[in-house]
Design an enzyme around this catalytic site. Structure first.
Site, mmCIF file in Angstrom:
data_model
loop_
_atom_site.group_PDB
_atom_site.id
_atom_site.type_symbol
_atom_site.label_atom_id
_atom_site.label_comp_id
_atom_site.label_asym_id
_atom_site.label_seq_id
_atom_site.Cartn_x
_atom_site.Cartn_y
_atom_site.Cartn_z
ATOM 1 N N SER A 1 0.836 -1.214 0.000
ATOM 2 C CA SER A 1 0.000 0.000 0.000
ATOM 3 C C SER A 1 0.869 1.263 0.000
ATOM 4 C CB SER A 1 -0.965 -0.002 1.185
ATOM 5 O OG SER A 1 -0.261 0.064 2.397
ATOM 6 N N ARG B 1 13.691 -7.179 6.393
ATOM 7 C CA ARG B 1 15.048 -7.703 6.599
ATOM 8 C C ARG B 1 15.934 -6.552 7.003
ATOM 9 N NH1 ARG B 1 17.214 -12.445 4.659
ATOM 10 N NH2 ARG B 1 19.213 -11.455 4.462
ATOM 11 N N LEU C 1 19.184 -4.588 6.810
ATOM 12 C CA LEU C 1 20.229 -4.477 5.790
ATOM 13 C C LEU C 1 21.603 -4.518 6.451
ATOM 14 C CD1 LEU C 1 18.656 -1.586 3.686
ATOM 15 C CD2 LEU C 1 18.701 -4.020 3.112
ATOM 16 N N ASN D 1 12.970 4.759 5.611
ATOM 17 C CA ASN D 1 12.121 3.653 6.062
ATOM 18 C C ASN D 1 10.868 4.215 6.715
ATOM 19 O OD1 ASN D 1 11.406 0.918 6.762
ATOM 20 N ND2 ASN D 1 12.142 1.315 8.839
ATOM 21 N N HIS E 1 7.963 3.226 9.573
ATOM 22 C CA HIS E 1 7.741 2.275 10.667
ATOM 23 C C HIS E 1 6.443 2.637 11.402
ATOM 24 C CE1 HIS E 1 8.875 -0.721 13.607
ATOM 25 N NE2 HIS E 1 8.451 0.132 14.531
ATOM 26 N N SER F 1 6.496 6.681 12.122
ATOM 27 C CA SER F 1 7.798 7.345 12.002
ATOM 28 C C SER F 1 8.343 7.103 10.609
ATOM 29 C CB SER F 1 8.800 6.788 13.026
ATOM 30 O OG SER F 1 8.311 6.909 14.343
ATOM 31 N N ASP G 1 19.862 3.819 9.260
ATOM 32 C CA ASP G 1 21.257 3.704 9.700
ATOM 33 C C ASP G 1 21.539 2.240 10.003
ATOM 34 O OD1 ASP G 1 20.215 3.177 12.174
ATOM 35 O OD2 ASP G 1 21.071 4.935 13.167
ATOM 36 N N GLY H 1 21.416 0.541 12.662
ATOM 37 C CA GLY H 1 20.637 -0.112 13.719
ATOM 38 C C GLY H 1 19.260 -0.548 13.238
ATOM 39 N N ASP I 1 15.614 0.213 13.042
ATOM 40 C CA ASP I 1 14.651 1.322 13.112
ATOM 41 C C ASP I 1 15.182 2.468 13.982
ATOM 42 O OD1 ASP I 1 12.783 -0.119 11.551
ATOM 43 O OD2 ASP I 1 12.120 -1.210 13.328
HETATM 44 C C1 GRF Z 1 3.885 -0.670 6.870
HETATM 45 O O1 GRF Z 1 3.031 -0.642 7.988
HETATM 46 C C2 GRF Z 1 5.253 -0.172 7.253
HETATM 47 O O2 GRF Z 1 5.219 0.741 8.288
HETATM 48 C C3 GRF Z 1 5.963 -1.424 7.698
HETATM 49 O O3 GRF Z 1 5.464 -2.428 6.858
HETATM 50 C C4 GRF Z 1 4.162 -2.095 6.425
HETATM 51 C C5 GRF Z 1 4.125 -2.227 4.928
HETATM 52 O O4 GRF Z 1 2.817 -2.122 4.441
HETATM 53 N N1 GRF Z 1 7.390 -1.230 7.636
HETATM 54 P P1 GRF Z 1 2.559 -2.063 2.895
HETATM 55 O O5 GRF Z 1 3.159 -3.315 2.269
HETATM 56 O O6 GRF Z 1 3.165 -0.814 2.340
HETATM 57 O O7 GRF Z 1 1.050 -2.058 2.740
#
Ligand code: GRF
Length: 195
Positions: free
Chosen positions: A12, A84, A86, A100, A102, A129, A134, A136, A138
């Protein structure tokens, strides 16, 4: 810049990026058969499936990943559901050019199942977020955060859907800014430069 989107789920966020006109030139999934690949296909974006079991050693996986990214001339990465971690080599190659998303207000609930973690903890507020990647988990400098209230009757599904709506707004904005070289990292702070 030429961007690759790293995925592994429903896609999405990839869809939101495409709708926003983000210059995604390649989609890489760590999992076959996921919705994100169908979205890439429909949008005519080249895709590669790189399953973890094909390269059990992380360094080998990431060497293959770097080779594919290099061959496609990819300059920046957006991670959206790529589950995963990296390796340092990939992170260092794309330092300051990898974003990223999260589903929590970091540093709370990093890692997998952040929405479930928030529900189980019983927080009243969680959120989204968007951060630079980096070395670590998230843990990179934060570009955007937005709170989402938890309702007493929320399930993983209902809360995730409100969180997703926020992700779809914030992630394309961050990609736009980074693409326009308008994000400047000063220590832990990400400063947005005015146009
Ligand atoms: C999202 O909630 C994102 O925050 C997390 O994985 C999910 C991916 O959802 N890292 P989508 O595949 O973009 O619908």
């Amino acid at each position: 810049m030429r961007w690759a989107c790293l995925v592994g789920g429903t896609g999405s966020n990839l869809r939101a990026l495409i709708n926003d006109g983000a210059p995604i030139r390649l989609v890489i999934s760590h999992k076959a058969g996921v919705g994100a690949l169908e979205i890439a296909r429909a949008a005519g974006i080249p895709q590669v499936v790189l399953p973890a079991r094909q390269y059990p050693v992380r360094e080998e996986y990431d060497a293959a990943l770097l080779r594919i990214l290099g061959e496609a001339g990819i300059e920046a990465l957006v991670l959206a559901g790529f589950l995963r971690l990296l390796s340092d080599r990939v992170v260092d190659t794309y330092a300051g050019r990898a974003v990223n998303v999260h589903p929590s207000l970091l540093p709370a609930f990093p890692g997998l199942h952040a929405v479930r973690q928030a529900l189980e903890y019983g927080v009243r507020v969680t959120g989204v977020s968007v951060h630079l990647v980096d070395r670590g988990l998230d843990s990179g400098p934060i570009i955007f955060q937005e709170a989402v209230s938890v309702r007493p009757d929320d399930t993983d599904e209902t809360l995730s859907s409100r969180i997703h709506a926020v992700e779809h707004r914030l992630l394309p904005r961050a990609v736009r800014l980074l693409d326009a070289h308008r994000l400047e990292v000063q220590g832990r702070q990400v400063v947005i430069r005015e146009e």
